[in-house]
Design an enzyme around this catalytic site. Structure first.
Site, PDB file in Angstrom:
ATOM      1  N   LYS A  57      69.537  26.379  90.219  1.00  0.00           N
ATOM      2  CA  LYS A  57      70.392  25.509  89.387  1.00  0.00           C
ATOM      3  C   LYS A  57      70.288  25.882  87.924  1.00  0.00           C
ATOM      4  O   LYS A  57      69.296  26.483  87.483  1.00  0.00           O
ATOM      5  CB  LYS A  57      70.038  24.019  89.567  1.00  0.00           C
ATOM      6  CG  LYS A  57      68.601  23.609  89.189  1.00  0.00           C
ATOM      7  CD  LYS A  57      68.361  23.310  87.719  1.00  0.00           C
ATOM      8  CE  LYS A  57      66.929  22.951  87.400  1.00  0.00           C
ATOM      9  NZ  LYS A  57      66.551  23.019  85.991  1.00  0.00           N
ATOM     10  N   VAL A  73      60.622  32.637  89.275  1.00  0.00           N
ATOM     11  CA  VAL A  73      59.597  31.582  89.339  1.00  0.00           C
ATOM     12  C   VAL A  73      59.269  31.056  87.947  1.00  0.00           C
ATOM     13  O   VAL A  73      59.156  31.844  86.999  1.00  0.00           O
ATOM     14  CB  VAL A  73      58.315  32.154  90.004  1.00  0.00           C
ATOM     15  CG1 VAL A  73      57.229  31.094  90.117  1.00  0.00           C
ATOM     16  CG2 VAL A  73      58.655  32.730  91.370  1.00  0.00           C
ATOM     17  N   ALA A 125      64.474  25.748  89.072  1.00  0.00           N
ATOM     18  CA  ALA A 125      64.109  24.849  90.171  1.00  0.00           C
ATOM     19  C   ALA A 125      63.854  25.555  91.505  1.00  0.00           C
ATOM     20  O   ALA A 125      64.160  25.016  92.561  1.00  0.00           O
ATOM     21  CB  ALA A 125      65.154  23.750  90.336  1.00  0.00           C
ATOM     22  N   GLY A 126      63.260  26.749  91.430  1.00  0.00           N
ATOM     23  CA  GLY A 126      63.000  27.501  92.661  1.00  0.00           C
ATOM     24  C   GLY A 126      62.083  26.774  93.635  1.00  0.00           C
ATOM     25  O   GLY A 126      62.350  26.750  94.846  1.00  0.00           O
ATOM     26  N   GLY A 127      61.023  26.195  93.146  1.00  0.00           N
ATOM     27  CA  GLY A 127      60.103  25.464  94.029  1.00  0.00           C
ATOM     28  C   GLY A 127      60.794  24.261  94.657  1.00  0.00           C
ATOM     29  O   GLY A 127      60.671  24.000  95.866  1.00  0.00           O
ATOM     30  N   SER A 128      61.563  23.549  93.844  1.00  0.00           N
ATOM     31  CA  SER A 128      62.315  22.382  94.347  1.00  0.00           C
ATOM     32  C   SER A 128      63.322  22.827  95.398  1.00  0.00           C
ATOM     33  O   SER A 128      63.533  22.143  96.408  1.00  0.00           O
ATOM     34  CB  SER A 128      63.064  21.699  93.199  1.00  0.00           C
ATOM     35  OG  SER A 128      62.164  21.317  92.197  1.00  0.00           O
ATOM     36  N   ASP A 151      63.833  17.311  90.937  1.00  0.00           N
ATOM     37  CA  ASP A 151      64.988  18.203  91.140  1.00  0.00           C
ATOM     38  C   ASP A 151      65.309  18.417  92.623  1.00  0.00           C
ATOM     39  O   ASP A 151      66.340  19.013  92.945  1.00  0.00           O
ATOM     40  CB  ASP A 151      64.712  19.596  90.536  1.00  0.00           C
ATOM     41  CG  ASP A 151      64.696  19.584  89.012  1.00  0.00           C
ATOM     42  OD1 ASP A 151      65.140  18.583  88.419  1.00  0.00           O
ATOM     43  OD2 ASP A 151      64.252  20.584  88.425  1.00  0.00           O
TER      44      ASP A 151
END
Ligand code: ATP
Length: 304
Positions: A13, A102, A107-110, A143
């Site tokens: 995002k 990363v 919002a990669g982890g989300s 997120d």
């Protein structure tokens, strides 16, 4: 035959607006943000494992550095949370193919947490509806609910309370990536420090931006991009100001630090302008690497 493995694709995002209210007593801030999901995707593949083997995880793809391959990973946390809430024994292997940079405000982890919710629901035939998924998602991070739905949405509260935004057209982005991330808490702390003497009001949706999205008017969208965390990200990483300047010089319609940074997102008129800007940014030597993307795209989705 029951399904043994599933792959879910999930986007990154950018925030077209990120307005940050005063620091609350609990240390958090009320936000008004406008999310747009863009065409950089992680793929989360979950495979059933032997009974009692627990949850294992592997990370592959372009961006593995800094991603924990243990129970700190948000995909593992999502799996554990569903196991607890639905009283299930879940023995699975999770593989995350990471294309989302990363710790870059994308919002990669989300995204991986959202993909995991969709994958576990599918694999274990839980039949969760959107509301049930969002409830699990909100427990994992502010997120995460947006990464389920994708598209364009207004986030309030800490960003987890979503209202779909009416948006027409496709928006083209050039992303200036940095090889070293910024942590979200550090950027909020710097924001609080920079604003310590200022009177901060409750954030509001920017009507000009919303109208421009409705009218498919990228020029006005570009001129309306705002991020209250930008000054803090630039204060921690002064080189970002140079990156912002180079993009503006080469004809971007607008530019902003994405989320808590350090990614800088440039909105451009079309694909060709994106290619030109990507070349100019690369040649300038002020950015680590460059990616191109478009949005909005849909949220976490099972690949068939
Ligand atoms: P935010 O969602 O706060 O904007 P971000 O997009 O800047 O965060 P992420 O890519 O989500 O950053 O990573 C933030 C940190 O989360 C990483 O440094 C890492 O320690 C941790 N993390 C946990 N799970 C994951 C995951 N699946 N992918 C990436 N990072 C993860």
């Amino acid at each position: 035959m029951p399904v043994k493995t599933v792959t879910v694709r999930v986007p990154a995002k950018v925030n077209l607006q990120l307005s940050v209210g005063p620091r609350e007593a609990d240390g958090f801030h009320n936000l008004v943000t406008v999310f747009q999901a863009i065409s950089i995707f992680d793929e989360v593949t979950i495979t059933l494992a032997q009974p009692n083997s627990g949850i294992s995880i592997s990370i592959s793809g372009d961006h593995t550095h800094g991603v924990p391959a243990d129970d700190r990973n948000l995909a593992v946390k999502a799996t554990e949370l569903i196991a607890k809430e639905y009283d299930l024994d879940i023995d699975v292997h999770i593989d995350i193919k990471k294309s989302i940079p990363v710790a870059c405000g994308m919002a990669g982890g989300s995204a991986d947490a959202a993909a995991t919710i969709v994958a576990i629901d599918y694999l274990f035939s839980l039949g969760m509806n959107r509301e049930e998924m969002s409830e699990i998602a909100a427990q994992l991070g502010s997120d995460v609910p947006f990464m389920l739905s994708g598209g364009t949405a207004i986030g309030t509260g800490h960003g987890e309370q979503l209202t779909p935004a009416l948006s027409r057209g496709t928006y083209h982005w050039v992303l200036a990536l940095s090889s070293v991330g910024l942590t979200t808490p550090a950027v909020y702390a710097e924001c609080d420090r920079l604003r310590a003497e200022l009177e901060i009001t409750e954030p509001q949706t920017h009507e000009v931006l919303m109208q421009a999205l409705l009218a498919a008017d990228p020029k006005t969208v570009g001129a309306s991009l705002t991020n209250d965390l930008q000054a803090a990200a630039c204060s921690l990483r002064p080189a970002l100001r140079l990156v912002l300047d180079v993009g503006q010089e080469y004809g971007a319609l607008g530019a902003l630090v994405s989320g808590s940074g350090p990614t800088v997102a440039f909105l451009v008129a079309d694909e060709e302008a994106g290619l030109d800007l990507a070349v100019a940014l690369t040649a300038s030597g002020v950015v680590g690497s460059v990616a191109r993307a478009y949005g909005p795209v849909g949220g976490a989705k099972v690949l068939t």
